[in-house]
Design a protein around this motif. Structure first.
Motif, mmCIF file in Angstrom:
data_model
loop_
_atom_site.group_PDB
_atom_site.id
_atom_site.type_symbol
_atom_site.label_atom_id
_atom_site.label_comp_id
_atom_site.label_asym_id
_atom_site.label_seq_id
_atom_site.Cartn_x
_atom_site.Cartn_y
_atom_site.Cartn_z
ATOM 1 N N GLY A 202 0.789 -1.224 0.000
ATOM 2 C CA GLY A 202 0.000 0.000 0.000
ATOM 3 C C GLY A 202 0.823 1.277 0.000
ATOM 4 O O GLY A 202 0.260 2.371 -0.093
ATOM 5 N N LEU B 96 0.326 3.579 -3.108
ATOM 6 C CA LEU B 96 -1.050 3.850 -3.528
ATOM 7 C C LEU B 96 -1.484 5.292 -3.291
ATOM 8 O O LEU B 96 -2.526 5.712 -3.765
ATOM 9 C CB LEU B 96 -2.022 2.901 -2.822
ATOM 10 C CG LEU B 96 -1.840 1.421 -3.146
ATOM 11 C CD1 LEU B 96 -2.827 0.586 -2.359
ATOM 12 C CD2 LEU B 96 -1.988 1.176 -4.633
ATOM 13 N N GLN B 97 -0.691 6.034 -2.547
ATOM 14 C CA GLN B 97 -1.059 7.430 -2.288
ATOM 15 C C GLN B 97 0.199 8.264 -2.119
ATOM 16 O O GLN B 97 1.273 7.742 -1.855
ATOM 17 C CB GLN B 97 -1.920 7.526 -1.024
ATOM 18 C CG GLN B 97 -1.251 6.977 0.213
ATOM 19 C CD GLN B 97 -2.212 6.891 1.376
ATOM 20 O OE1 GLN B 97 -3.345 7.293 1.267
ATOM 21 N NE2 GLN B 97 -1.745 6.383 2.495
ATOM 22 N N GLY B 98 0.048 9.556 -2.308
ATOM 23 C CA GLY B 98 1.183 10.455 -2.156
ATOM 24 C C GLY B 98 1.692 10.942 -3.502
ATOM 25 O O GLY B 98 1.080 10.763 -4.538
ATOM 26 N N GLN B 99 2.857 11.566 -3.446
ATOM 27 C CA GLN B 99 3.438 12.206 -4.614
ATOM 28 C C GLN B 99 4.919 11.849 -4.670
ATOM 29 O O GLN B 99 5.629 11.892 -3.670
ATOM 30 C CB GLN B 99 3.266 13.724 -4.451
ATOM 31 C CG GLN B 99 3.450 14.543 -5.667
ATOM 32 C CD GLN B 99 2.207 14.609 -6.526
ATOM 33 O OE1 GLN B 99 1.135 14.177 -6.149
ATOM 34 N NE2 GLN B 99 2.370 15.148 -7.715
ATOM 35 N N ASP C 130 1.487 11.492 -9.436
ATOM 36 C CA ASP C 130 0.440 11.281 -8.438
ATOM 37 C C ASP C 130 0.244 9.772 -8.278
ATOM 38 O O ASP C 130 -0.194 9.088 -9.202
ATOM 39 C CB ASP C 130 -0.856 11.943 -8.902
ATOM 40 C CG ASP C 130 -2.000 11.707 -7.940
ATOM 41 O OD1 ASP C 130 -1.735 11.318 -6.782
ATOM 42 O OD2 ASP C 130 -3.163 11.897 -8.352
ATOM 43 N N LEU C 131 0.587 9.222 -7.109
ATOM 44 C CA LEU C 131 0.547 7.773 -6.908
ATOM 45 C C LEU C 131 -0.863 7.210 -6.829
ATOM 46 O O LEU C 131 -1.042 5.995 -6.896
ATOM 47 C CB LEU C 131 1.329 7.393 -5.651
ATOM 48 C CG LEU C 131 2.828 7.668 -5.724
ATOM 49 C CD1 LEU C 131 3.519 7.265 -4.437
ATOM 50 C CD2 LEU C 131 3.446 6.963 -6.909
ATOM 51 N N SER C 132 -1.883 8.051 -6.707
ATOM 52 C CA SER C 132 -3.252 7.538 -6.722
ATOM 53 C C SER C 132 -3.676 7.183 -8.149
ATOM 54 O O SER C 132 -4.665 6.498 -8.345
ATOM 55 C CB SER C 132 -4.222 8.556 -6.122
ATOM 56 O OG SER C 132 -4.235 9.735 -6.905
ATOM 57 N N ASN C 133 -2.904 7.605 -9.151
ATOM 58 C CA ASN C 133 -3.180 7.298 -10.549
ATOM 59 C C ASN C 133 -2.371 6.050 -10.943
ATOM 60 O O ASN C 133 -1.142 6.069 -10.911
ATOM 61 C CB ASN C 133 -2.781 8.488 -11.424
ATOM 62 C CG ASN C 133 -3.128 8.286 -12.881
ATOM 63 O OD1 ASN C 133 -3.314 7.164 -13.342
ATOM 64 N ND2 ASN C 133 -3.213 9.388 -13.610
ATOM 65 N N HIS D 60 0.498 6.526 -13.496
ATOM 66 C CA HIS D 60 1.713 7.146 -12.941
ATOM 67 C C HIS D 60 2.519 6.115 -12.160
ATOM 68 O O HIS D 60 3.747 6.118 -12.214
ATOM 69 C CB HIS D 60 1.354 8.325 -12.046
ATOM 70 C CG HIS D 60 0.802 9.494 -12.794
ATOM 71 N ND1 HIS D 60 0.565 10.702 -12.191
ATOM 72 C CD2 HIS D 60 0.428 9.663 -14.092
ATOM 73 C CE1 HIS D 60 0.086 11.562 -13.075
ATOM 74 N NE2 HIS D 60 -0.019 10.945 -14.233
ATOM 75 N N ARG D 61 1.846 5.263 -11.385
ATOM 76 C CA ARG D 61 2.560 4.224 -10.626
ATOM 77 C C ARG D 61 3.283 3.267 -11.563
ATOM 78 O O ARG D 61 4.412 2.855 -11.306
ATOM 79 C CB ARG D 61 1.586 3.422 -9.750
ATOM 80 C CG ARG D 61 1.160 4.135 -8.512
ATOM 81 C CD ARG D 61 0.508 3.180 -7.526
ATOM 82 N NE ARG D 61 -0.563 2.369 -8.069
ATOM 83 C CZ ARG D 61 -1.855 2.680 -8.026
ATOM 84 N NH1 ARG D 61 -2.240 3.810 -7.465
ATOM 85 N NH2 ARG D 61 -2.753 1.870 -8.531
#
Length: 171
Positions: free
Chosen positions: A24, A27-30, A35-38, A41-42
């Motif tokens: 996880g 899964l979030q943050g920058q 943008d790691l929620s995308n 991008h990950r």
């Protein structure tokens, strides 16, 4: 003939990455302008960019060997061996087996977060193995005028044989 064969291995060498990215963490943050929620991008992150989420950021992986591995093999083996008359012999062996155990060993990393997760059917499992072999004695060819020492030496005592093996699973 029929038989059961089983083995069990405990405290086998296994490998684990002690510098794995926690579940996880990506899964979030920058990271930079990503943008790691995308998920796109990950996916596009480079390995060096992923290191920010590791416990030891300077290293991608720290493989550690321990003795936590297990294996379990069970099989039923059936054998049929027969000599039909003087000229033909055959041998058939069938094995129905299953190899289970820890999935991380010297070549694959174990799951560092859930020790129970990496158990399952191992890569070297061959559920079905069938071996067939045969041997046929050919009739003697030294007859009539060829029935002498040289003819018997060249034409008598010949045999044909063959071995076939079929197995399921990864070669």
């Amino acid at each position: 003939e029929g038989s059961y064969v089983g083995t069990r291995g405990r405290n086998l060498v296994s490998q684990i990455n002690r510098n794995a990215i926690p579940e996880g963490a990506l899964l979030q943050g920058q990271v930079g302008n990503s943008d790691l929620s995308n998920p796109i991008h990950r996916f596009a992150l480079e390995d060096s960019a992923e290191n920010f989420a590791r416990p030891f950021r300077s290293y991608a992986g720290l493989d550690y060997y321990d003795f936590e591995g297990e294996s379990n093999y069970n099989s039923m083996q059936l054998t049929l061996s027969r000599q039909t008359g003087k000229r033909l012999q055959y041998f058939v062996a069938y094995t129905l087996g299953r190899t289970k155990g820890t999935l991380g060993d010297e070549y694959r990393n174990r799951d560092p977060f859930d020790p129970a997760r990496p158990s399952g059917i191992r890569q070297e499992d061959r559920t079905h193995i069938l071996n067939v072999s045969w041997n046929a004695f050919l009739p003697d060819g030294a007859k009539g005028p060829m029935d002498n020492v040289v003819g018997r030496g060249l034409l008598n005592g010949w045999q044909l044989s063959g071995i076939s093996t079929m197995a399921s699973g990864t070669p």
